[in-house]
Design an enzyme around this catalytic site. Structure first.
Site, PDB file in Angstrom:
ATOM      1  N   ARG A  42      80.590   2.716  22.196  1.00  0.00           N
ATOM      2  CA  ARG A  42      80.123   3.229  23.456  1.00  0.00           C
ATOM      3  C   ARG A  42      80.274   1.848  24.606  1.00  0.00           C
ATOM      4  NH1 ARG A  42      77.343   5.829  20.087  1.00  0.00           N
ATOM      5  NH2 ARG A  42      77.134   8.127  20.631  1.00  0.00           N
ATOM      6  N   HIS A 100      84.282   6.250  22.691  1.00  0.00           N
ATOM      7  CA  HIS A 100      85.441   6.340  21.911  1.00  0.00           C
ATOM      8  C   HIS A 100      86.909   6.613  22.628  1.00  0.00           C
ATOM      9  CE1 HIS A 100      83.124   6.157  18.340  1.00  0.00           C
ATOM     10  NE2 HIS A 100      82.900   7.610  18.005  1.00  0.00           N
ATOM     11  N   HIS A 157      87.815   7.180  12.290  1.00  0.00           N
ATOM     12  CA  HIS A 157      86.694   7.796  12.346  1.00  0.00           C
ATOM     13  C   HIS A 157      86.445   9.166  11.054  1.00  0.00           C
ATOM     14  CE1 HIS A 157      82.829   9.570  14.194  1.00  0.00           C
ATOM     15  NE2 HIS A 157      83.038   8.490  15.079  1.00  0.00           N
ATOM     16  N   SER A 158      86.727   8.630   9.983  1.00  0.00           N
ATOM     17  CA  SER A 158      86.865   9.604   8.853  1.00  0.00           C
ATOM     18  C   SER A 158      85.434   9.999   8.690  1.00  0.00           C
ATOM     19  CB  SER A 158      87.593   9.334   7.805  1.00  0.00           C
ATOM     20  OG  SER A 158      88.980   9.356   7.973  1.00  0.00           O
ATOM     21  N   TYR A 159      84.924  11.204   8.234  1.00  0.00           N
ATOM     22  CA  TYR A 159      83.808  11.511   7.800  1.00  0.00           C
ATOM     23  C   TYR A 159      83.991  11.790   6.120  1.00  0.00           C
ATOM     24  CZ  TYR A 159      82.003  12.866  12.462  1.00  0.00           C
ATOM     25  OH  TYR A 159      81.488  12.632  13.832  1.00  0.00           O
ATOM     26  N   ASP A 178      72.997   5.488  12.671  1.00  0.00           N
ATOM     27  CA  ASP A 178      73.964   5.846  13.675  1.00  0.00           C
ATOM     28  C   ASP A 178      74.059   4.299  14.301  1.00  0.00           C
ATOM     29  OD1 ASP A 178      76.187   5.998  15.460  1.00  0.00           O
ATOM     30  OD2 ASP A 178      75.010   8.006  16.605  1.00  0.00           O
ATOM     31  N   GLN A 203      80.186   0.661  12.011  1.00  0.00           N
ATOM     32  CA  GLN A 203      79.376   1.673  12.374  1.00  0.00           C
ATOM     33  C   GLN A 203      78.955   2.634  11.356  1.00  0.00           C
ATOM     34  OE1 GLN A 203      78.032   1.700  15.581  1.00  0.00           O
ATOM     35  NE2 GLN A 203      76.727   3.628  15.582  1.00  0.00           N
ATOM     36  N   GLU A 245      82.920   3.062   9.995  1.00  0.00           N
ATOM     37  CA  GLU A 245      83.889   2.871  11.047  1.00  0.00           C
ATOM     38  C   GLU A 245      84.028   1.212  11.250  1.00  0.00           C
ATOM     39  OE1 GLU A 245      82.723   5.130  14.596  1.00  0.00           O
ATOM     40  OE2 GLU A 245      81.537   6.111  13.105  1.00  0.00           O
TER      41      GLU A 245
END
Ligand code: BGC
Length: 381
Positions: A115, A140, A214-216, A281, A318, A346
């Site tokens: 952000r 992002h 940004h892979s989950y 987060d 992150q 991240e």
């Protein structure tokens, strides 16, 4: 025996020649053909632009798939303790789903990950205004970040492994950011079950740059990730306000539910992180300081035995536990993604760094080169 190995060498050679002739878009190499990369068509953009998928494989049972839309990692197959491969990242089957709304599954994020408060920053005396796309803030890279552009790609095979090199020229003024930024992202699958992501960028005007992937992840392949055991090499984190903007403080994790300095199940204390939507987060301040490639995190999924280690040159990570996943998206293998069905690690600089002089700077100037190396290394125990 000798005759037989001579015979098999000829067979391997013939098969390799046949593969090379039949599929000019396939390369294999790294010594004795231990890794390979293959290009196929993945889909088409509404304007007809073809989106390619590159499949990277090695002989240790790992496969990584990346597409030219958003330089997105769409699939990552990793063996469990019995050697059975399973897909450990969230994502979709079809391009159309990546084109519609989704929370950055597998995406390359830029120009600035995370952000920027109120979507405004001042650089060298000039104020810049960016899109507000997350509550009152910019997130992002904006409305059409690097996750929503078509990248050029080429495949490479060398001693490091099988790679795809993505390049993108982000024009001056794109999403409100200054300067033409030339970005390169190289995904490499090594013969040692490492997925390496290398980033470089150069600019012709000073600009903020903070890139990440940004892979989950879900090392079990399905279900929630609360039983995954996590170690984060971070004694500190950056607390945030209720819009997830850092207060500027660098706080110790000791004696708080933020402490993952020793391996702890992700779900052990997650209920203590209340609020809406609750969960982790947060940006962790890595003990390495981002000065050289260092171990940032280690995750074990006890049932499958899969282990993921993350190494990075970045100063922060992150840690996000998929708090906003709410069961409305259906992904690969028909899985409905519910809250905490994936976690992100991240690697990046700290959120809203443009407003915090005490955070490592994200400003890139002409003549400088942005570099990042992040490695996700897989094994099983
Ligand atoms: C952010 C989350 C956000 C998620 C998906 C993460 O990097 O920290 O707040 O919901 O990305 O957009």
């Amino acid at each position: 025996m000798k005759g037989r190995s001579w015979f098999s060498s000829i067979c391997v050679l013939l098969v390799s020649i046949m593969i090379a002739l039949a599929a000019p878009d396939a390369l294999s190499g790294a010594g004795a053909g231990t890794v390979s990369v293959k290009r196929t068509q993945y889909g088409k953009m509404p304007d007809g632009t073809v989106i390619d998928q590159y499949t990277l494989t090695n002989l240790k049972g790992m496969t990584a798939k990346v597409i030219t839309y958003g330089a997105i990692l769409t699939e990552l197959r990793v063996p469990d303790r019995k050697g059975r491969p399973g897909d450990v990242v969230l994502g979709f089957n079809r391009l159309a789903q990546y084109l519609s709304d989704h929370p950055y599954f597998g995406s390359t994020i830029g120009r600035v990950a995370n952000r920027i408060a109120r979507g405004k920053f001042t650089l060298d005396g000039k104020e810049y205004t960016l899109a507000i796309n997350n509550g009152p803030n910019h997130l992002h890279g904006g409305l059409k970040g690097f996750n929503r552009v078509v990248w050029k790609a080429e495949s490479i095979v060398n001693d490091d492994g099988a790679s795809v090199r993505f390049t993108y020229l982000s024009p001056d003024g794109e999403e409100g950011y200054p300067g033409n930024l030339l970005v390169e992202v190289v995904y490499t699958l090594s013969a040692q079950n490492e997925l390496k992501i290398q980033y470089t960028a150069t600019t012709d005007k000073a600009t903020p740059v903070n890139l990440t992937n940004h892979s989950y992840f879900n090392l079990a392949g399905n279900g929630d990730i609360l039983g995954h055991v996590l170690m984060l090499a971070a004694d500190h984190y950056t607390p945030v306000d209720d819009t997830l903007i850092p207060t500027g403080e660098i706080k110790a994790v000791k004696d708080t539910p933020m402490d993952f300095t020793t391996p702890t199940p992700i779900g052990a204390r997650i209920d203590q992180l209340t609020g809406d939507p609750g969960g982790y987060d947060h940006n962790y301040v890595l003990n390495s300081g981002g000065k050289s490639l260092a171990l940032a995190a280690r995750v074990l999924e006890p049932k499958s035995g899969r282990v993921m280690e993350m190494y990075t040159t970045e100063p922060g990570v992150q840690f996000y536990t998929g708090n906003f996943l709410d069961g409305t998206l259906r992904g690969k293998r028909g899985i409905v993604y519910k809250k905490h069905y994936g976690f992100c690690l991240e690697a990046d600089h700290f959120p809203d760094a443009v407003h915090h002089p005490n955070f490592p700077s994200i400003i890139l100037r002409p003549g400088q080169t942005y570099h990042q190396l992040t490695i996700y290394k897989f094994s099983a125990e």
